[in-house]
Design an enzyme around this catalytic site. Structure first.
Site, PDB file in Angstrom:
ATOM      1  N   GLU A 591       0.864  -1.173   0.000  1.00  8.23           N
ATOM      2  CA  GLU A 591       0.000   0.000   0.000  1.00  8.23           C
ATOM      3  C   GLU A 591       0.900   1.222   0.000  1.00  8.23           C
ATOM      4  OE1 GLU A 591      -2.757   2.424   2.929  1.00  8.23           O
ATOM      5  OE2 GLU A 591      -2.632   0.283   3.367  1.00  8.23           O
ATOM      6  N   GLY A 592       0.802   2.008  -1.044  1.00  7.52           N
ATOM      7  CA  GLY A 592       1.656   3.193  -1.147  1.00  7.52           C
ATOM      8  C   GLY A 592       0.972   4.393  -0.547  1.00  7.52           C
ATOM      9  N   GLY A 593       1.574   5.541  -0.771  1.00  3.81           N
ATOM     10  CA  GLY A 593       1.049   6.779  -0.219  1.00  3.81           C
ATOM     11  C   GLY A 593      -0.368   7.044  -0.666  1.00  3.81           C
ATOM     12  N   PHE A 594      -0.698   6.674  -1.898  1.00  2.00           N
ATOM     13  CA  PHE A 594      -2.041   7.034  -2.338  1.00  2.00           C
ATOM     14  C   PHE A 594      -2.775   5.910  -3.060  1.00  2.00           C
ATOM     15  CE2 PHE A 594       1.108   9.150  -5.092  1.00  2.00           C
ATOM     16  CZ  PHE A 594       0.908   8.458  -6.270  1.00  2.00           C
ATOM     17  N   GLY A 595      -2.546   4.679  -2.692  1.00  2.00           N
ATOM     18  CA  GLY A 595      -3.315   3.605  -3.293  1.00  2.00           C
ATOM     19  C   GLY A 595      -2.635   2.276  -3.072  1.00  2.00           C
ATOM     20  N   VAL A 596      -3.281   1.219  -3.569  1.00  2.00           N
ATOM     21  CA  VAL A 596      -2.685  -0.096  -3.376  1.00  2.00           C
ATOM     22  C   VAL A 596      -1.712  -0.400  -4.510  1.00  2.00           C
ATOM     23  CG1 VAL A 596      -4.582  -1.090  -2.073  1.00  2.00           C
ATOM     24  CG2 VAL A 596      -4.589  -1.227  -4.548  1.00  2.00           C
ATOM     25  N   ASP A 708      10.288  11.993   0.573  1.00  2.00           N
ATOM     26  CA  ASP A 708       9.716  10.952   1.435  1.00  2.00           C
ATOM     27  C   ASP A 708      10.717   9.806   1.588  1.00  2.00           C
ATOM     28  OD1 ASP A 708       7.854   9.920   3.161  1.00  2.00           O
ATOM     29  OD2 ASP A 708       6.547   9.116   1.601  1.00  2.00           O
TER      30      ASP A 708
END
Ligand SMILES: *[C@@H]1O[C@H](CO)[C@@H](O)[C@H](O)[C@H]1NC(C)=O
Ligand SMILES: *[C@@H]1O[C@H](CO)[C@@H](O)[C@H](O)[C@H]1NC(C)=O
Ligand SMILES: *[C@@H]1O[C@H](CO)[C@@H](O)[C@H](O)[C@H]1NC(C)=O
Ligand SMILES: *[C@@H]1O[C@H](CO)[C@@H](O)[C@H](O)[C@H]1NC(C)=O
Ligand SMILES: *[C@@H]1O[C@H](CO)[C@@H](O)[C@H](O)[C@H]1NC(C)=O
Ligand SMILES: *[C@@H]1O[C@H](CO)[C@@H](O)[C@H](O)[C@H]1NC(C)=O
Ligand SMILES: *[C@@H]1O[C@H](CO)[C@@H](O)[C@H](O)[C@H]1NC(C)=O
Ligand SMILES: *[C@@H]1O[C@H](CO)[C@@H](O)[C@H](O)[C@H]1NC(C)=O
Ligand SMILES: *[C@@H]1O[C@H](CO)[C@@H](O)[C@H](O)[C@H]1NC(C)=O
Length: 890
Positions: A591-596, A708
């Site tokens: 799971e990344g910063g804004f989605g899977v 990041d």
């Protein structure tokens, strides 16, 4: 003095102009008189301060107003005579609008005043969002108590919650929020909890608004051993701290001019507290030409390392600590000692003393909070415990929810929602689709009507859906007829058991999203994509029009780059191809910063990681475009490379090379079945990660800041070669020494450059800071933030362990002492200099690379002298660093 001021205002308050000036200078203030009776005017002006107090009724849904015992009322100003009490519910919260990233003074006052006639002073807890702030115990506080912090909110909303901890009923009298300046009151970590704030005067007059623009409260204090200085001249008070002029117009000097000026306090209950001290000086005596005043600062007997202080004539100097300080056994002596050449004793006008308070628990993902509140409003739910943060603290989680908890610094996500038998009516709420991490949804046994929405099937992780026992109608959408979904629909008499003919729906599902994405340009692109896809698959059954001849001039802008390159178009995939390559999103790998992120295969063999951008976040779309733009320009052996992307209507995805061996954190902790790596490999990984960052900083034009950097973004292949991932937050910034002022602070707590966090100024040195934290993790394998540790942030922990001087206590115990201690010390010093709170003192990435390579050499020569046969060291020994690996500037 205060009284006469109030009277003055009373007399002239009809003059509109004064009224406006007054209102403007309280700009941004939130000043709540809690429990103000509904029949009284709101807002009203409190006479002694001129502050505009408002009723709290619109900031909280629960609780009931009360008034203190009439015989006590005359002792206090009006706002303290009323209160709000909370007989129901464990947690009751105020919801306040604030400015994310700005310092705010937050002050709450509590006075029991026997409002209920029970003579039972309550005890309860105060929370700031999901984090404990203070325990309020009113038993020995007949005159009440207050709590005050200086805090930077992490979002634009702030929740102040009262939490019942026993049988007594929480109460609150006033709540005040004051936005403050941006460049003041910085800390290395945590927020500031007011210990005391005083100015030195024999007058006994407390100061606050309107003397203080930020409405800080200053008590007047004086000691028998001091002599007062005072001036009637105007004293300049303009700096980042802006203390009231009236607080600077007097000062204390020791009566015996050869003695130091001593400020003493003790804090026996919390002997380990760390202090930030702000001292305000101004010379207010008329010095003759043969007189000088010069002094040093002494903290618990130790001379503080600063130049001697020479107060400026009628002009403020504020001296504050960059790093927090502690006091042995909670006994603190702060002294000012004159220097040999000084003819006059030291002087002090005012001082502020704060302790560090940590608020480490992240709030629940902001979009999901909005979504769940939206669902609450849609169905008119009123659940007693649906207050405050939905997921945290875990013991106060909203009922009907379950959440994911990775660690304190990762915002929790809602993973399950159970609203069965909750009397819901109307349609299935659209806001549910914004709970993108939802795995389980139970809406059974309600009165829901309308169709089963398509979006439920598009939620990648939602596999268990119970809609039985409602009154839903229509057909089951195509999207829900996929493998793995468990859908319960019995007891909905008006649902068609099957959908239309497969051929028809198939065509619909391909065409509808394309046409729906509107705009002729989009349609042209879509038509081309469709054409290419279908031609590639050689599907003869569908008739396709020829592509329009003007196709190459289609102009799509990605950030500030010109139209997409041929390269970019070549690597664009259709959504249908994405579905195919991931086998319908079968294998979620992260799971990344804004989605899977799903595993996939292109061309039958090349493994890829497909990062799906959740359709809900608009910020995500901008980041998506930035990331495509960036990755297509960036090529380096230690950066994850982009295979392609998908940009079809709402369906956005990035397709990366697949890095098979997990991330660095897994290899440090041994979690996820990964082996714990040895010191030599750790150093090599550090070098390679540093090379990747160095390339972004000096190998790219314009330079890039990753923004990041963290251990979970350092991916490893089967040879433990580093691939830096997740440029989602990267952004180009202008060349030249200038740092960039950004409005949105983004990044991961704990890794975030404290200077960037407080100032919003972003530079390469912000990455250096985060890299320093990564290096500390490599060395220690300690969590970056651990609330249960006395020094919760890793830099604090290492800093305090360093005092012991024993490297073995700092190093990861899993290394079992198998490292070259020279290289360990060197890496540790390097890490601490990278994590220096002042960016100017941090090294550049190039310097970091050189230092780390020397550590590798030291460790390698030790290993060669005493070779050990473990499987990992063989890959390491063979690796050398030649100049060919350093990227050349483009
Ligand atoms: C507390 O709960 C009781 C029973 O549900 C209700 O009658 C009362 O109005 C509530 N009081 C407040 C202040 O919400
Ligand atoms: C409470 O306030 C009153 C009047 O302001 C004062 O006389 C009294 O000493 C105070 N009590 C305590 C315990 O501070
Ligand atoms: C004043 O000074 C004397 C002698 O140094 C000391 O014992 C006393 O505690 C001081 N008083 C205060 C209030 O600090
Ligand atoms: C002033 O302080 C000095 C040094 O502490 C001491 O020797 C001297 O006796 C003091 N003078 C008076 C008048 O107390
Ligand atoms: C400074 O000069 C004044 C006279 O101008 C004199 O009275 C005083 O003692 C001098 N002070 C010092 C510390 O030399
Ligand atoms: C100040 O005086 C002390 C004792 O008289 C002496 O040890 C010290 O060296 C002097 N410092 C300076 C800077 O002259
Ligand atoms: C949350 O998890 C617990 C334990 O796994 C389970 O008993 C409970 O039913 C779950 N609640 C929801 C709303 O899914
Ligand atoms: C559904 O609504 C009807 C009337 O509108 C009501 O009688 C019934 O109890 C409701 N059912 C549920 C499960 O809430
Ligand atoms: C989902 O979230 C986005 C962004 O926060 C918002 O614009 C949108 O309206 C939300 N959708 C629904 C159905 O609430």
């Amino acid at each position: 003095m205060e009284r006469s001021y109030g009277l003055l205002l009373l007399i002239i308050k009809t003059l509109a102009i004064i009224h406006i000036v007054q209102a403007q200078s309280q700009q941004g203030y939130i000043t709540l008189d809690c429990g103000l009776p509904a029949n009284e005017p709101s807002p009203y002006k409190e006479d002694s301060t001129g502050l505009q107090f408002s009723s709290d009724a619109t900031f909280i849904q629960s609780g009931k107003p009360g008034t203190i015992q009439p015989s006590l009322a005359s002792r206090y100003i009006k706002p303290y005579t009323t209160l709000r009490s909370f007989p129901n519910g464990t947690r009751n919260c105020y919801n306040l609008r604030v400015e994310k990233g700005r310092n705010h003074l937050i002050r709450a006052r509590f006075l029991y005043g026997n409002y209920d006639g029970l003579d039972n002073n309550p005890t309860f807890d105060l929370y700031l969002g999901p984090n404990p702030w203070a325990t309020i115990d009113l038993h020995k506080r007949v005159n009440g108590t207050k709590q005050e912090i200086v805090h930077i909110p992490t979002s634009n909303t702030l929740q102040v919650c009262l939490v019942k901890t026993g049988t007594t009923t929480p109460v609150i009298s006033t709540l005040e929020i004051r936005p403050m300046g941006k460049d003041s009151y910085s800390t290395q970590s945590g927020s500031l909890n007011l210990h005391f704030r005083e100015y030195y005067s024999e007058s006994k007059t407390p100061l606050r608004y309107p003397n203080d623009d930020y409405d800080r409260q200053w008590t007047a204090f004086f000691s028998e051993n001091w002599t007062q200085l005072s001036t009637t001249s105007d004293v300049g008070n303009t700096n980042e701290y802006n203390p009231p002029k009236a607080a600077l117009a007097t000062a204390a000097i020791p009566t015996n001019a050869s003695e130091p000026l001593t400020i003493y306090w003790s804090n026996p209950e919390k002997p380990d507290d760390q202090y930030y001290v702000y001292r305000h000086f101004a010379e207010i005596q008329n010095l003759r030409s043969n007189e000088t005043r010069e002094f040093n600062m002494v903290w618990n007997g130790e001379l503080l390392p600063s130049d001697p202080i020479i107060p400026r004539e009628l002009e403020i100097i504020t001296i504050y600590s960059v790093a927090p300080k502690t006091c042995p056994e909670g006994e603190c002596y702060f002294q000012l000692k004159r220097t040999n050449r000084s003819t006059l004793p030291p002087l002090l006008n005012a001082i502020e003393v704060y302790t560090v308070i940590e608020f480490p628990q992240s709030e629940t993902n902001e979009n999901e909070v909005v979504a769940i509140k939206n669902i609450e409003a849609t169905y008119g739910l009123s659940r007693i415990n649906w207050q405050g943060d939905p997921c945290v603290p875990q013991d106060l989680r909203w009922d009907a929810l379950n959440c994911s908890h990775v660690d304190l610094s990762t915002p929790p996500r809602i993973t399950s929602l159970n609203l069965s038998s909750s009397g819901l009516s109307g349609h299935i709420a659209a806001a549910i689709q914004n709970l993108t991490q939802l795995e389980k949804l139970d809406l059974s046994n309600n009165n829901l009507t309308g169709e089963v929405p398509e979006f439920l099937g598009n939620m990648k992780l939602l596999l268990v859906i119970n809609l039985s026992g409602n009154d839903l109608s229509g057909s089951i959408p195509q999207s829900l007829q996929r493998k793995g979904i468990k859908l319960a629909l019995e007891g909905n008499p008006r649902i068609f058991p099957t959908s239309g003919s497969p051929g028809k729906t198939h065509k619909k599902s391909l065409l509808v999203p394309i046409v729906a994405s509107v705009g002729s340009v989009a349609i042209l692109i879509a038509a081309l994509v469709l054409y290419l896809v279908l031609r590639k698959k050689k599907q003869p059954t569908v008739k396709v029009v020829d592509p329009p001849p003007s196709m190459p001039t289609v102009n799509v802008t990605y950030g500030h780059s010109p139209e997409p390159s041929i390269e970019m178009k070549k690597r664009r995939f259709a959504y249908s191809e994405v579905i195919q390559m991931t086998n319908n999103f079968e294998r979620v790998v992260g799971e990344g910063g804004f989605g899977v992120v799903c595993h996939g295969t292109v061309n039958g063999s090349q493994q890829v990681a497909v990062k799906l951008l959740s359709q809900s976040s608009t910020q995500g779309y901008k980041e998506f475009k930035a990331e495509v733009d960036l990755l297509l320009r960036v090529h380096h052996t230690n950066l994850v490379s982009l295979v392609g992307y998908c940009d079809e209507g709402e369906n956005l995805a990035l397709i990366y090379e697949f890095v098979p061996n997990g991330d660095l954190r897994q290899h440090l902790t041994g979690k996820g079945g990964k082996s714990v790596i040895n010191w030599g490999i750790r150093l090599r990984i550090a070098v390679e990660a540093a090379l990747g960052l160095e390339y972004l900083h000096i190998g790219c034009t314009p330079p890039m800041v990753h923004r990041d950097v963290k251990t979970t973004n350092i991916l490893l292949d089967e040879h433990y070669k580093v691939k830096l991932a997740d440029f989602g937050l990267s952004r180009s910034f202008p060349i030249g020494g200038e740092t960039h002022v950004s409005t949105v602070v983004a990044g991961t707590p704990g890794y975030l450059d404290p200077e960037y966090y407080h100032t919003g100024r972003l530079g390469e040195k912000s990455d250096v800071y985060s890299f320093g934290i990564v290096l500390l993790e490599i060395i220690t394998n300690q969590p970056v933030i651990d609330r249960n540790r006395r020094n919760s942030h890793i830099t604090q922990w290492v800093g305090s362990e360093l005092n012991g001087g024993d490297i073995a206590k700092i190093m990861d115990p899993n290394l079992h002492g198998d490292y070259d201690s020279h290289s360990a010390w060197r890496a540790l010093e390097l890490a601490m200099s990278c994590a220096d709170p002042t960016s100017a003192r941090r090294p550049t990435m190039s310097h970091v690379v050189i230092e780390l390579k020397e550590c590798v050499v030291a460790e390698n020569s030790r290993r060669n002298m005493s070779p050990r046969m473990d499987s990992l060291s063989s890959t390491e020994v063979s690796t050398t660093f030649d100049s060919g690996m350093i990227p050349t500037a483009r």
